[in-house]
Design a protein around this motif. Structure first.
Motif, PDB file in Angstrom:
ATOM      1  N   HIS A   1       0.744  -1.348   0.083  1.00 60.92           N
ATOM      2  CA  HIS A   1      -0.019  -0.070  -0.089  1.00 60.92           C
ATOM      3  C   HIS A   1       0.986   1.462  -0.051  1.00 60.92           C
ATOM      4  N   ALA A   2       2.065   1.162  -0.022  1.00 62.89           N
ATOM      5  CA  ALA A   2       2.941   2.391   0.153  1.00 62.89           C
ATOM      6  C   ALA A   2       3.145   2.570  -1.543  1.00 62.89           C
ATOM      7  N   PRO A   3       3.605   4.099  -1.578  1.00 62.43           N
ATOM      8  CA  PRO A   3       3.620   4.464  -3.081  1.00 62.43           C
ATOM      9  C   PRO A   3       4.827   3.706  -3.658  1.00 62.43           C
ATOM     10  N   PHE A   4       5.842   3.210  -3.257  1.00 59.34           N
ATOM     11  CA  PHE A   4       7.009   2.503  -3.731  1.00 59.34           C
ATOM     12  C   PHE A   4       7.083   1.142  -3.387  1.00 59.34           C
TER      13      PHE A   4
ATOM     14  N   VAL B   1      11.936   6.648 -20.760  1.00 58.24           N
ATOM     15  CA  VAL B   1      10.436   6.530 -21.061  1.00 58.24           C
ATOM     16  C   VAL B   1       9.908   5.136 -21.134  1.00 58.24           C
ATOM     17  N   ALA B   2      10.586   4.428 -21.906  1.00 59.31           N
ATOM     18  CA  ALA B   2      10.026   2.702 -22.351  1.00 59.31           C
ATOM     19  C   ALA B   2      10.052   2.241 -20.940  1.00 59.31           C
ATOM     20  N   MET B   3      11.061   2.447 -19.886  1.00 60.21           N
ATOM     21  CA  MET B   3      10.765   1.651 -18.476  1.00 60.21           C
ATOM     22  C   MET B   3       9.820   2.120 -17.766  1.00 60.21           C
TER      23      MET B   3
ATOM     24  N   GLU C   1       6.889   0.635 -19.145  1.00 59.70           N
ATOM     25  CA  GLU C   1       6.771  -0.740 -18.798  1.00 59.70           C
ATOM     26  C   GLU C   1       5.834  -0.858 -17.555  1.00 59.70           C
ATOM     27  N   VAL C   2       6.287   0.024 -16.492  1.00 57.58           N
ATOM     28  CA  VAL C   2       5.779  -0.121 -15.353  1.00 57.58           C
ATOM     29  C   VAL C   2       4.501   0.228 -15.288  1.00 57.58           C
ATOM     30  N   LEU C   3       3.900   1.240 -15.836  1.00 55.89           N
ATOM     31  CA  LEU C   3       2.498   1.657 -15.926  1.00 55.89           C
ATOM     32  C   LEU C   3       1.554   0.446 -16.569  1.00 55.89           C
TER      33      LEU C   3
ATOM     34  N   LYS D   1       2.453  -2.861 -17.183  1.00 56.23           N
ATOM     35  CA  LYS D   1       2.569  -4.110 -16.237  1.00 56.23           C
ATOM     36  C   LYS D   1       3.515  -4.185 -15.376  1.00 56.23           C
ATOM     37  N   GLU D   2       2.657  -3.789 -14.223  1.00 56.28           N
ATOM     38  CA  GLU D   2       3.265  -3.253 -12.882  1.00 56.28           C
ATOM     39  C   GLU D   2       3.909  -4.778 -12.254  1.00 56.28           C
ATOM     40  N   ASN D   3       5.174  -4.828 -12.356  1.00 49.58           N
ATOM     41  CA  ASN D   3       5.863  -6.071 -11.840  1.00 49.58           C
ATOM     42  C   ASN D   3       6.976  -5.713 -11.178  1.00 49.58           C
ATOM     43  N   LEU D   4       7.795  -6.625 -10.438  1.00 48.02           N
ATOM     44  CA  LEU D   4       8.824  -6.516  -9.941  1.00 48.02           C
ATOM     45  C   LEU D   4      10.179  -6.210 -10.698  1.00 48.02           C
ATOM     46  N   ALA D   5      10.102  -6.819 -12.044  1.00 50.00           N
ATOM     47  CA  ALA D   5      11.263  -6.466 -13.064  1.00 50.00           C
ATOM     48  C   ALA D   5      11.252  -4.943 -13.288  1.00 50.00           C
ATOM     49  N   GLY D   6       9.795  -4.485 -13.544  1.00 50.24           N
ATOM     50  CA  GLY D   6       9.842  -2.927 -13.952  1.00 50.24           C
ATOM     51  C   GLY D   6      10.301  -2.060 -12.991  1.00 50.24           C
ATOM     52  N   LYS D   7       9.977  -2.076 -11.951  1.00 51.06           N
ATOM     53  CA  LYS D   7      10.318  -1.439 -10.971  1.00 51.06           C
ATOM     54  C   LYS D   7      11.734  -1.552 -10.561  1.00 51.06           C
ATOM     55  N   GLU D   8      12.307  -2.833 -10.786  1.00 55.03           N
ATOM     56  CA  GLU D   8      13.738  -2.594 -10.572  1.00 55.03           C
ATOM     57  C   GLU D   8      14.600  -2.001 -11.589  1.00 55.03           C
ATOM     58  N   HIS D   9      13.890  -2.079 -12.782  1.00 56.95           N
ATOM     59  CA  HIS D   9      14.751  -1.233 -13.802  1.00 56.95           C
ATOM     60  C   HIS D   9      14.530   0.115 -13.605  1.00 56.95           C
ATOM     61  N   LEU D  10      13.378   0.590 -12.846  1.00 54.14           N
ATOM     62  CA  LEU D  10      13.503   2.062 -12.592  1.00 54.14           C
ATOM     63  C   LEU D  10      14.475   2.483 -11.386  1.00 54.14           C
ATOM     64  N   ALA D  11      14.612   1.555 -10.461  1.00 50.24           N
ATOM     65  CA  ALA D  11      15.624   1.630  -9.518  1.00 50.24           C
ATOM     66  C   ALA D  11      17.143   1.700 -10.169  1.00 50.24           C
TER      67      ALA D  11
END
Length: 247
Positions: A136-139, A179-181, A184-186, A188-198
C-alpha cells in the motif's frame, strides 16, 4: 532524408566513431569481456534447464528479496548473467552482445562491469525496501514479490544503455530508454519493471557524480583519450576514475 541523417549523426555520431575504430582494428578481440558474458549467460541458460543443473544455478546466482542479505549480495555478481526462465534466452544474449559490447568499447571492461553491478545491485536492494514498505506504500511491493527472482541481465543492460548514451551526448536515446521503462511499469506493474526504474535512478546518480567529479556535463567526442605513454621516472598515464571526454 537529409534531416534524418543529420539528426542521426548528431545523436549517434560520437558514439559511432568511438565504437568503429576498435572494431575495425581488432574486431572481436576488442570485446573479450562481452564475449565472455555472452558465453557465460548461454552456459547458465543451458545448465539451469537441465534437471541436474537447475538447483545449483539457483543456489549460486538467483537472488530473491526473501533471501538473507549477505548471501544475496554474494550471488548478485553472477545473477547478472542468469537469464529469466520464462523469456527467450536469445533476447538476453542479443542485449548483452549489443549493449555490453558498446559499453566495453567506450568505457573499458572494468567500468562496464562496475556500472552493470551498480544497476543490478540497486534493483536488488530496492526489492527489499519495497517488500518492507508493503503493497500500500507509494513505492512498495506485495509480499509475494519476495519470492520472485531478480531481473538477471536486464537491469544492467538498461543502466549501461542510459549511461553510455548520456556520456556520449545521445540524449534522446537515453530519454527513450527511460520513457520505455516507465511505460513498462505503467502497463505491466511487476517487480522487474520497478527494479529497472531503481537501476535507472542509481545510474542517474552515477552520471551526476561523474559530471561533478570532472566539472562538466556530457560532451560530444569522437573517442576516449588515449592513455599517455609513461616515461622512466614519470607519473604520466597514472590516474583514477573515469577520464573526462575530450572535446
Amino acid at each position: 532524408m537529409g534531416t534524418v541523417a543529420r539528426w542521426a549523426r548528431a545523436e549517434w555520431g560520437p558514439l559511432y566513431a568511438t565504437v568503429r575504430e576498435p572494431l575495425l582494428n581488432r574486431r572481436l578481440r576488442a570485446l573479450p569481456m562481452t564475449l565472455a558474458a555472452v558465453c557465460l549467460t548461454a552456459c547458465l541458460q543451458y545448465v539451469q534447464n537441465r534437471p541436474w543443473g537447475f538447483q545449483p544455478v539457483q543456489d549460486l546466482g538467483a537472488v530473491r528479496a526473501e533471501d538473507p542479505l549477505w548471501p544475496a549480495l554474494l550471488r548478485t555478481p553472477l545473477s547478472l548473467f542468469v537469464p529469466a526462465l520464462d523469456l527467450p534466452v536469445w533476447g538476453a544474449l542479443a542485449q548483452i552482445l549489443l549493449v555490453f559490447g558498446i559499453a566495453e568499447l567506450c568505457l573499458g571492461w572494468w567500468r562496464t562491469l562496475v556500472i552493470a553491478y551498480v544497476a543490478t545491485l540497486a534493483g536488488t536492494l530496492y526489492a527489499r525496501v519495497g517488500i518492507t514498505l508493503g503493497p500500500h506504500a507509494p513505492f512498495g511491493l506485495p509480499w509475494a514479490d519476495a519470492q520472485v527472482v531478480d531481473t538477471g541481465p536486464s537491469a544492467a543492460v538498461v543502466g549501461l544503455a542510459v549511461f553510455v548514451s548520456w556520456r556520449y551526448g545521445a540524449h534522446l536515446t537515453a530519454g527513450a530508454v527511460t520513457v520505455a521503462m516507465v511505460v513498462e511499469v505503467l502497463v505491466k506493474e511487476n517487480l522487474a519493471g520497478k527494479e529497472h526504474l531503481a537501476a535507472l535512478m542509481a545510474v542517474g546518480v552515477l552520471c551526476l557524480a561523474v559530471a561533478l567529479r570532472y566539472g562538466h556535463g556530457p560532451r560530444r567526442s569522437l573517442r576516449w583519450p588515449r592513455r599517455a605513454q609513461r616515461r622512466p621516472g614519470s607519473r604520466a598515464g597514472r590516474g583514477s576514475g573515469l577520464p573526462p571526454i575530450q572535446s
